[in-house]
Structures are given as structure tokens and as C-alpha cells.
Design an enzyme around this catalytic site. Structure first.
Site, PDB file in Angstrom:
ATOM      1  N   HIS A   1       0.821  -1.205   0.000  1.00 56.11           N
ATOM      2  CA  HIS A   1       0.000   0.000   0.000  1.00 56.11           C
ATOM      3  C   HIS A   1       0.862   1.264   0.000  1.00 56.11           C
ATOM      4  CE1 HIS A   1      -4.286   1.206   0.716  1.00 56.11           C
ATOM      5  NE2 HIS A   1      -3.690   2.360   0.899  1.00 56.11           N
TER       6      HIS A   1
ATOM      7  N   ARG B   1       1.353   3.629  -3.032  1.00 52.72           N
ATOM      8  CA  ARG B   1       0.354   4.657  -3.327  1.00 52.72           C
ATOM      9  C   ARG B   1       0.771   5.992  -2.712  1.00 52.72           C
ATOM     10  NH1 ARG B   1      -4.619   3.142  -4.778  1.00 52.72           N
ATOM     11  NH2 ARG B   1      -5.759   4.405  -3.243  1.00 52.72           N
TER      12      ARG B   1
END
Length: 413
Positions: free
Chosen positions: A341, A344
């Protein structure tokens, strides 16, 4: 084996398995009123001969073979003979045992969790329902699925959740705890549990925070990109990490992706709304830069025979584990420093620092703008994002090659 060849009783396991059928059904005595029945079609089962209260003899089925083996059949027969000796009707006592067994089965945590899951289906989209049940099947049912839910202690739940905590899957841990707590709430309000053993456990386990989306600094990014491209283990995982760095999608979106979602001619990936895990969400269009197309083409030579980009090793119909990319980053030495993640965050930082339009960046990250603007602004900025993601992919190539000097930049046009 012919029935005439039987040498001893009780019947041996090899005898039970090898007894041959005859033109008509026959029974062979195992002992103490227990018989083994063989039908002409080869079907085998157990029967107990007993005397009814009216003095007449009758037969009571104890189950089919091989589901009920010799030892279990003898145990059941002994229990029923004991009931008869105590003045009970074996037919009635057998039904009572079946009812008790059914009640015990329905009191398992898996049965409770599936009941809770079924009760919530109307409020979930199909993708969400599938993911929730999958999380329970993966993380909870192997340990507690067959246990009576009322007997599982708070300490046992704490140990299970701390095991997930040690694996670093904090977001999944938080969700699983909430699912199980809700299942116990169902048991409590329906009078089957007096308390919820997961109540308050969140205070004693690590909560998912921004640290769960850890990412390296911009100065460390070039080394990370080079490490990913040289990942020495599974080639599909190497390509998955590369695609995460290029596209800045959620790890679950990539891990669960199917080949049918990709249009190579239009260089576009369409993530359907039912896979996004958000009720009322919209499909997400992801423009693909040249480098992503190349990675996908290479990946297709590895997994293109399957519907999923990243099929599981033991079951090709299910995606790889939800920790596959996190574990790969750990093997590269980035534990606690970079997560899937986290790519991002890196993309958002770099694109904002280089002056790209904030709406284009948020659209690429599939973020919904707050308030009324988020409801009415449905522009996907697809052409602008094509330019942006190609710039970003080229920029990462330059970083990996060591051809970028960090500094203050204005808007890219």
C-alpha cells in the site's frame, strides 16, 4: 472376499472392505446383535438387531460403511444396548443422540460465523461477501471452526489475533476481529451466549495505523526499485511488485485481478465495482503505461493459462495469499519500511511534488472527493492520467538507473 471365507468375528477391517455383494442382500454377524449388511449394488451398512418394548425383534440402522467403520459401529451398538438395559427404547435414544450431535454441530464457531455471514448478505456486494468469508476461512476456521463457540476463551482469541499481529497483517487483523465480534453479538442477542469474548480485545492488539502503509523516503526509492527488479524468487511476485510500483493500485486489487479485466489494445485495466469492496462504488479505470504492458505480457507467459493474474499455488481458482507482496518486501529487507500500500503514498507524493493536477492524482488513486463534490464529480480524466502515468513510469525507470536529481519542481505540462 466371499462371505463363506470369513474366519473370525468381530469382522476385521480388511473383511469389511473386501466383502463381495451377492444376488440378494445379506447380513453378516459382527457380534452381540450387530450385523454388517451388503446389498447387491455393493452398498454396505451397519444394523443392530434389538427387541422392541412389545417383544418383537426389529432392525436399527447405525450408518453406512465406510463412513461408519467397525470400531464406531461397535461403540454405537454398545451405547444402544446400554440404553435398552436401562429400559430405554433404542430407537428413541438414537434419535436423541442425533439431535444432540446436530446441536453440537450448530454450536461450532464456523456454523455461527456462517449464520452471521448469511444474515448480512443483503447489505454487502458479492465481492465484499466473498472476501469476508475468505478471511474467516483462512484465518479463523482452521483454528476455531470446529470448536463450540461458547467454549472459546478470551485468551484463546487474543492469542489467535496476536498471531496475525506477528505476521504484520494489521488491517486484516482488525477486520477479522470485527467479523468475529459481530458473530458473537448475533449469538448473544439470540440467547445463545451470555457475553462476547472479543469485547475490548482491540485495546490489547496493535491497531492498523499509517505505519501499516509504511513507505521508504524518496532518497531510498531508487534502491528499492532496483531490488524489486532483481527479486530472485518467484517471477510472478517480482512482476507483481513492479506493477504495484508503477500503477499505485491497492495490493488487493492487483492480487485479485483477472486477465479478462485487461484491454491490451486500449492499454486499459478496468477494475469492476464488485471487486473494489465498497458498496455503491464505481468501476475504476487504470491506464497502463508502456512498462506495465511489458510486465503484464511477461506475466502472461507465466499465469496466462489461468483466469487470475496471481493464482494460488494449491488452488488455482483462488488468488495468492493476501500477504504475498508484504512477505516479498520483507525478503528484500524492507520489513517495516515498505508495504504494498505504501507505493500509493510514494506515487501521490512524487506526482504532487512535480505539479500534476490533484484531481488527476486522486482519480488515479481511486480516491473519492469529500462531500457533494465527491458525489457529482464523476470525471475520470482518463486522457490526462494516461500522460501522467507514463511520465511516472519513465520517472521510476530513471530513478532505478540513478539518473534523477531530487529538487523543487514546478508543474509538468
Amino acid at each position: 472376499m466371499k462371505r463363506a471365507d470369513i474366519k473370525r468375528r468381530p469382522l476385521a477391517d480388511t473383511t469389511l472392505a473386501s466383502l463381495e455383494p451377492e444376488a440378494s442382500t445379506y447380513r453378516e454377524l459382527d457380534g452381540a446383535g450387530l450385523y454388517f449388511r451388503v446389498k447387491p449394488n455393493g452398498q454396505k451398512s451397519w444394523e443392530l438387531r434389538y427387541k422392541k418394548p412389545d417383544g418383537k425383534w426389529s432392525w436399527l440402522g447405525l450408518g453406512g460403511y465406510p463412513e461408519v467403520g467397525g470400531a464406531l459401529a461397535r461403540q454405537k451398538a454398545a451405547e444402544l444396548r446400554a440404553d435398552q438395559a436401562a429400559g430405554k427404547n433404542p430407537m428413541v435414544s438414537r434419535q436423541a443422540r442425533k439431535t444432540a450431535e446436530l446441536a453440537a454441530t450448530n454450536s461450532t464457531f464456523e456454523a455461527l460465523a456462517r449464520e452471521w455471514h448469511s444474515s448480512r448478505l443483503a447489505s454487502w456486494d458479492p465481492g465484499t461477501a466473498k472476501r469476508i468469508l475468505g478471511a474467516l476461512e483462512l484465518h479463523v476456521f482452521p483454528t476455531f471452526g470446529k470448536r463450540a463457540f461458547a467454549e472459546i476463551t478470551t485468551m484463546e482469541w487474543l492469542e489467535l489475533l496476536r498471531g496475525m499481529e506477528r505476521k504484520g497483517i494489521l488491517e486484516q487483523l482488525s477486520r477479522v476481529r470485527a467479523y468475529c465480534k459481530d458473530a458473537y453479538d448475533l449469538a448473544r442477542v439470540t440467547g445463545r451466549a451470555s457475553y462476547n469474548p472479543l469485547e475490548g480485545l482491540h485495546k490489547f492488539i496493535q491497531a492498523p495505523t499509517a505505519d501499516n502503509y509504511a513507505h521508504v523516503s524518496l532518497d531510498e526509492l531508487p534502491a528499492l526499485l532496483r531490488a524489486i527488479r532483481a527479486y530472485p524468487h518467484a517471477h510472478d511476485v517480482r512482476l507483481g511488485l513492479h506493477l504495484l510500483s508503477l500503477l499505485a493500485v491497492r495490493p488487493s486489487e492487483l492480487r485479485e485481478a483477472e486477465w479478462s479485466e485487461f484491454d491490451f489494445e486500449r492499454q486499459l485495466w478496468t477494475i469492476p465495482e464488485q471487486r473494489k469492496g465498497r458498496k455503491g462504488g464505481r468501476e475504476h479505470l487504470v491506464p497502463l503505461p508502456r512498462q506495465a504492458i511489458e510486465a503484464l505480457e511477461e506475466l502472461r507467459t507465466i499465469t496466462g493459462a489461468y483466469p487470475l493474474l496471481f493464482p494460488g499455488r494449491s488452488d488455482r481458482t483462488k488468488p495468492r495469499s493476501d500477504t504475498v507482496f508484504l512477505m516479498a518486501l520483507r525478503r528484500l529487507g524492507y520489513e517495516g519500511r515498505q508495504t504494498g500500500h505504501g507505493f500509493r503514498h510514494l506515487a501521490s507524493t512524487i506526482l504532487n511534488e512535480h505539479g500534476f493536477d490533484a484531481d488527476h492524482i486522486e482519480a488515479q488513486l481511486s480516491h473519492k472527493a469529500p462531500g457533494v463534490r465527491g458525489i457529482y464529480n464523476k470525471a475520470k480524466y482518463l486522457e490526462q492520467r494516461r500522460t501522467m502515468v507514463q511520465w511516472y513510469a519513465d520517472h521510476l525507470d530513471k530513478l532505478a538507473a540513478g539518473n534523477v536529481v531530487h529538487g523543487q519542481f514546478g508543474r509538468v505540462v
